[in-house]
Scaffold this motif. Sequence first.
Motif, short mmCIF file in Angstrom:
data_model
loop_
_atom_site.label_atom_id
_atom_site.label_comp_id
_atom_site.label_asym_id
_atom_site.label_seq_id
_atom_site.Cartn_x
_atom_site.Cartn_y
_atom_site.Cartn_z
N UNK A 170 0.89 -0.84 0.04
CA UNK A 170 -0.30 -0.14 -0.24
C UNK A 170 0.75 1.76 -0.08
N UNK A 171 2.08 1.87 0.38
CA UNK A 171 2.96 2.62 0.60
C UNK A 171 3.74 2.49 -0.83
N UNK A 172 3.98 1.14 -1.99
CA UNK A 172 4.49 2.05 -2.73
C UNK A 172 3.06 1.97 -3.72
N UNK A 173 2.28 1.99 -3.64
CA UNK A 173 0.89 2.16 -4.47
C UNK A 173 0.10 3.83 -3.62
N UNK A 174 0.97 4.46 -3.07
CA UNK A 174 0.67 5.49 -2.42
C UNK A 174 -1.39 5.11 -2.00
N UNK A 182 1.18 8.31 -11.12
CA UNK A 182 1.75 7.21 -10.63
C UNK A 182 1.26 5.65 -11.06
N UNK A 183 0.63 5.70 -10.31
CA UNK A 183 -0.45 4.31 -10.43
C UNK A 183 -0.04 3.80 -12.25
N UNK A 184 -0.57 4.43 -12.55
CA UNK A 184 -0.42 3.35 -14.05
C UNK A 184 1.31 3.46 -14.50
N UNK A 185 2.23 3.26 -13.68
CA UNK A 185 3.18 3.50 -14.15
C UNK A 185 3.55 1.52 -13.39
N UNK A 186 1.78 0.83 -12.22
CA UNK A 186 2.21 -0.18 -12.35
C UNK A 186 0.35 -0.89 -11.78
N UNK A 187 1.25 -1.77 -12.07
CA UNK A 187 -0.28 -2.86 -12.56
C UNK A 187 -0.20 -3.62 -11.10
N UNK A 188 -1.14 -3.96 -10.55
CA UNK A 188 -1.82 -3.96 -9.31
C UNK A 188 -2.39 -5.97 -9.44
N UNK A 189 -2.28 -6.71 -8.47
CA UNK A 189 -3.30 -8.12 -8.32
C UNK A 189 -3.66 -8.43 -6.89
N UNK A 238 2.72 -5.20 -8.95
CA UNK A 238 2.38 -6.27 -7.93
C UNK A 238 1.60 -6.91 -8.12
N UNK A 239 1.56 -7.69 -7.06
CA UNK A 239 0.72 -8.49 -6.28
C UNK A 239 0.56 -8.94 -4.99
N UNK A 240 -0.50 -9.13 -4.33
CA UNK A 240 -0.87 -8.97 -3.25
C UNK A 240 -1.22 -10.82 -2.91
N UNK A 241 -0.57 -11.23 -2.29
CA UNK A 241 -1.22 -12.89 -2.17
C UNK A 241 -1.87 -13.31 -3.74
#
Lengths: 300, 228
Positions: free
Chosen positions: B46-50, B77-84, B160-163
């Motif tokens: 969450x810190x990385x994703x701000x 900023x978030x467009x530079x990272x994908x999240x699952x 970035x993948x959280x579990x």
Amino acid sequence: MKYNVISYLIGEGIRNVFKNKKSTISALTVMFLCMVIFGIFFILSENISNIMNTVEEAQGFSVFFNLGTSQERISDVGEQIKTLEGIKNIEFISGEESLNEYKEGLGERGSALNGMEENFLPDAYKVTLSDLSLNEQIQQKVTEIVGDDLEEIVSGDDEIAIIMNIGKGIRIFTLVLLMILILFAIVIISNTIKLSVHARRKEISIMKYVGATNSFIRWPFIVEGMIIGIVAALIAVLIVGLGYNAIIPGLSESNIVQKLEITFVSFNDMFNLLMIVYFVLGIGIGIIGSSISMKKYLEV
Amino acid sequence: MIEFRNVSKTYITGTEAVNNANFVIEKGEFAFLVGSSGSGKSTLIKLILKEEEPTSGNIIINGKDTTFLKKNRIPYLRRSMGVVFQDFRLLPDKTVYENVAFAMYIVKATPKHIRRQVPMVLSLVGLSAKAKMYPNELSGGEQQRVALARALVNNPSMLIADEPTGNLDPDTAWDIMMLLNEINMRGTTVIVATHAKDIVDRMKKRVIQIDKGNIVRDDKKGGYDSEV
Ligand SMILES: Nc1ncnc2c1ncn2[C@@H]1O[C@H](COP(=O)(O)OP(=O)(O)OP(=O)(O)O)[C@@H](O)[C@H]1O
Ligand SMILES: [Mg+2]
């Protein structure tokens, strides 16, 4: 590219409208009722100010000259009065004309006056005003112009004041009513949008993770509010228009209306203004209402 | 690239979720984030994703210090990272194709770009045949692939993948991890928070272990436990 984004946002807005049918319909109903109530008072005040205009047209005062004032002096005064601001018309009525009118009024018995050698009625100007609010000011100026030759000024000051107060009252009332209805409608719309936002909070959170800007997230909800406003405006203008056109012919033939010589404004004459007011209201309330409800959700 | 400099996070409840974290994840790296439940992995993400602000310290992403990033710049900023996430987070009333295209609408991509990019990324995750299906018609593994496709469709520099495999059976979990590995091979930085001990041990990737908010281990080619 622009077209694509806009059509997407509008599409989402329309989807919102249909997704929350219940709250959409209730917001639409309330908005529509607010508009109809406003419409009724708008039409009422338009008609009353129309009636007042015809009444106002006849309003003014008469300036009576002392007996024996010369015709040159009288026409000179007439020229001066004409140049004053707020004067609509000025008509000379000689003492003789007044006498004849008086006689006619008396009918048969008027012949008794035939023997009178000298005219005892003074010459006068009948002044009508284009701006009733200048009434007192103009009367004062006229008094100064006529000076010593003035016998008296006769006017319906009280009636003028009453007419003006009624007009002012109705305009203020309509305005206050409008404000209240606007506030009410904003609350209702913002509540509807709040429900809509709540129903789509999952989508909003995903949008945020993917990097949607707040304005992008906000737009579909603003479109939703606008659609409700526009649809309410359309239905309202239709119902108010049909209702007005259905009621007026019957009303025009009624005894009282005939007696008072009241004419009604045709709906077409009011249509444009009402339409503009409705759409500005609908769209404005839609935007403001949805913006208010989004504020909380878009924090963090 | 992600750099944590003396980063600490204490929630308003008083919980010290991250305590003076220091690490650098280079561009193109693959890193596991491991640790027992409540150790602070999700907080770190969450810190990385701000999504959360650090209480102290600096987080540098792709060369930019995000500490004082303005709120209205966060979307970029978030467009530079994908999240699952573990729970996929798909939209149930949109098809597989629409769920992925959705992420492109949001960044205002052109229709042409969307028509080209979505099938490409669906084929990358092996779901070309199921583009018209709805999430509830898919298995858990397939749903996570859709989520991955959505995370990747805008070509982020990091994933970035959280579990990501928390809800999947071991075989499916392995397939997903292999897919993440393939994505990493194509140049995307990948960070995975996980409890999947077997997979971490087998893949021999970098492991950052966190315990009660402290980074206790950072192995270049580690296993889930330090003994491995
Ligand atoms: N929003 C929050 N407010 C307060 N405390 C929180 C919040 N989020 C997490 N915590 C606390 O911070 C600590 C770390 O939580 P975190 O979710 O980062 O752990 P985790 O390593 O992801 O655990 P898990 O493996 O179970 O997902 C926990 O003690 C948790 O209770
Ligand atoms: Mg977690």
